[in-house]
Write a protein that holds these residues in place. Structure first.
Motif: not given
Length: 124
Positions: A118-124
């Motif tokens: 979730g953290r990784i996909t939210k940054r993009r």
């Protein structure tokens, strides 16, 4: 109360002088002058060394670096001694707990994985 440190008392004027008498022989006088010059030169050199701030600072920095290097070497040696056994025993304990309780371990792994995803996909 306060006396002038440079003032001469009446008693000091009455007492015989304790200063060494100068020799009458010219050779003894020359030898005394040479000795005094050497002593004065040594004194001046010692004072110059004490007032050389740059050299004293470099010496202090060198001393501190040496002490830090020794402490670092000592700390690294202690760390090497204690780390492998401690890390291995901790890893063994975690693995044993995970094998004893596979369902909570899987749930925790899924939660952490989902959180990171979730953290990784939210940054993009």
């Amino acid at each position: 109360m306060g006396e002038d440190p440079g003032a001469v008392s009446a008693r000091a004027l009455d007492e015989p002088s304790t200063a060494p008498q100068t020799p009458e022989d010219p050779e003894l006088l020359r030898a005394d002058i040479d000795r005094t010059r050497r002593e004065l030169g040594d004194t001046v050199a010692a004072l110059a060394e004490k007032t050389d701030v740059k050299t004293r600072a470099k010496d202090k920095v060198s001393e501190v670096r040496h002490n830090v290097s020794e402490k670092k070497t000592e700390l690294m040696a202690r760390t090497r001694e204690s780390s492998p056994d401690g890390a291995n025993s901790a890893a063994v304990q975690v693995r044993a707990k995970a094998q004893e309780n596979p369902i909570p371990t899987a749930a925790l792994a899924a939660f952490v994985g989902g959180f990171l995803f979730g953290r990784i996909t939210k940054r993009r």
